[in-house]
Write a protein that holds these residues in place. Sequence first.
Motif, PDB file in Angstrom:
ATOM      1  N   GLU A  91       8.424  -2.972 -10.634  1.00 25.97           N
ATOM      2  CA  GLU A  91       7.902  -1.941 -11.238  1.00 25.97           C
ATOM      3  C   GLU A  91       7.768  -0.564 -10.499  1.00 25.97           C
ATOM      4  O   GLU A  91       7.485  -0.639  -9.521  1.00 25.97           O
ATOM      5  N   ALA A  92       7.780   0.732 -11.427  1.00 27.50           N
ATOM      6  CA  ALA A  92       7.863   1.875 -10.819  1.00 27.50           C
ATOM      7  C   ALA A  92       7.236   2.867 -11.736  1.00 27.50           C
ATOM      8  O   ALA A  92       7.838   2.654 -12.859  1.00 27.50           O
ATOM      9  N   ILE A  93       6.744   3.886 -11.358  1.00 28.68           N
ATOM     10  CA  ILE A  93       6.759   5.063 -12.093  1.00 28.68           C
ATOM     11  C   ILE A  93       7.188   6.438 -11.572  1.00 28.68           C
ATOM     12  O   ILE A  93       7.001   6.513 -10.328  1.00 28.68           O
ATOM     13  N   PHE A  94       8.259   6.991 -12.325  1.00 30.48           N
ATOM     14  CA  PHE A  94       8.871   8.243 -11.811  1.00 30.48           C
ATOM     15  C   PHE A  94       8.465   9.526 -12.691  1.00 30.48           C
ATOM     16  O   PHE A  94       8.069   9.307 -13.610  1.00 30.48           O
ATOM     17  N   ALA A  95       8.610  10.709 -11.798  1.00 31.23           N
ATOM     18  CA  ALA A  95       8.300  11.978 -12.500  1.00 31.23           C
ATOM     19  C   ALA A  95       9.697  12.121 -13.103  1.00 31.23           C
ATOM     20  O   ALA A  95      10.806  11.417 -12.870  1.00 31.23           O
ATOM     21  N   LEU A  96       9.978  13.028 -14.273  1.00 32.16           N
ATOM     22  CA  LEU A  96      11.094  13.276 -14.639  1.00 32.16           C
ATOM     23  C   LEU A  96      11.978  13.636 -14.107  1.00 32.16           C
ATOM     24  O   LEU A  96      13.284  13.842 -14.417  1.00 32.16           O
ATOM     25  N   ASN A  97      11.914  14.465 -12.837  1.00 30.52           N
ATOM     26  CA  ASN A  97      12.832  14.855 -12.033  1.00 30.52           C
ATOM     27  C   ASN A  97      13.294  13.653 -10.904  1.00 30.52           C
ATOM     28  O   ASN A  97      14.175  13.865 -10.082  1.00 30.52           O
ATOM     29  N   GLY A  98      12.773  12.360 -11.019  1.00 36.29           N
ATOM     30  CA  GLY A  98      13.253  11.149 -10.471  1.00 36.29           C
ATOM     31  C   GLY A  98      12.288  10.819  -9.031  1.00 36.29           C
ATOM     32  O   GLY A  98      12.384   9.831  -8.591  1.00 36.29           O
ATOM     33  N   GLU A  99      11.541  11.888  -8.967  1.00 33.02           N
ATOM     34  CA  GLU A  99      10.602  11.491  -7.805  1.00 33.02           C
ATOM     35  C   GLU A  99       9.967  10.275  -8.188  1.00 33.02           C
ATOM     36  O   GLU A  99       9.134  10.244  -9.194  1.00 33.02           O
TER      37      GLU A  99
END
Length: 276
Positions: A32-40
């Motif tokens: 599981e992960a959460i990313f910013a829209l720029n992929g970070e």
Amino acid sequence: KAGQTFLFKQDADQPSHIHWQSFDHLGQRWFEAIFALNGECLETSDTAIAARLTQIFQAIHQLAGTPGSAPVHIEARLDFPRHWGLGSSSTLIAALAQWAGVDAFRLLDLTFGGSGYDIACAFAESPILYQRREHQGHWVNFPFNPPFQEQLYFVGLGAKQDSREGIARYRARKPAADPGMLDAISQLTAAFLRAATLEEFEHCIRKHEDLVSKALEIDSVATTLFPDYWGAVKSLGAWGGDFVLATSAAGHDETVRYFAQRGFSEVFRYDETGLK
């Protein structure tokens, strides 16, 4: 019969983020992960896997700007054990390219690399013949229903191989393609398809394995794991990992028993897999 499914849905709980969850064939969440829209990557349960997804999201951003319609929740679900491999990386690239509206082959070039045949397979509805010419992939549908298909088996080796490492290993040894080897492989492809008997097919396998073994400077899997096997054994995918294709003129039970006695219990007959 078994594949990988991706579900993309709006996620009001994670505004302006990409929330990713991966589930195995038993329905257990393993990543599981959460990313910013720029992929970070902002949060993750596994930094190595998150880094790979960051690379893909950033490549999508490079090709098309900010991907998708934020916020989005992505679920990846496997129908088979993770260690089987079975092109799960290829279907990942294919699915994300479709979601983002970018070319899957260009996305592959910016991430995993390779010839692109596996991306073509991810989109294919039937067996294909694939060739890369002038940096472009070309393929046609081609049926594969040999009369000896009940004597073909897939055997799981229990260790998923990294395709990127396999590509890098080859390129490190062979910086330029060998035209002679390319011609030989192409001729063998035609010979595989013409094979009318199991013996002819086995001859093609042994020649193919010998060619690739010499090119990669790696012993074939038949030499290292199954030197006393009565049939032929063909490596698949990243050479030496995931599954192998084995031929057998012996009965089903005797064939399964041979591999089981050597610690390989995942054995499937070709016509059991749904590959037609």
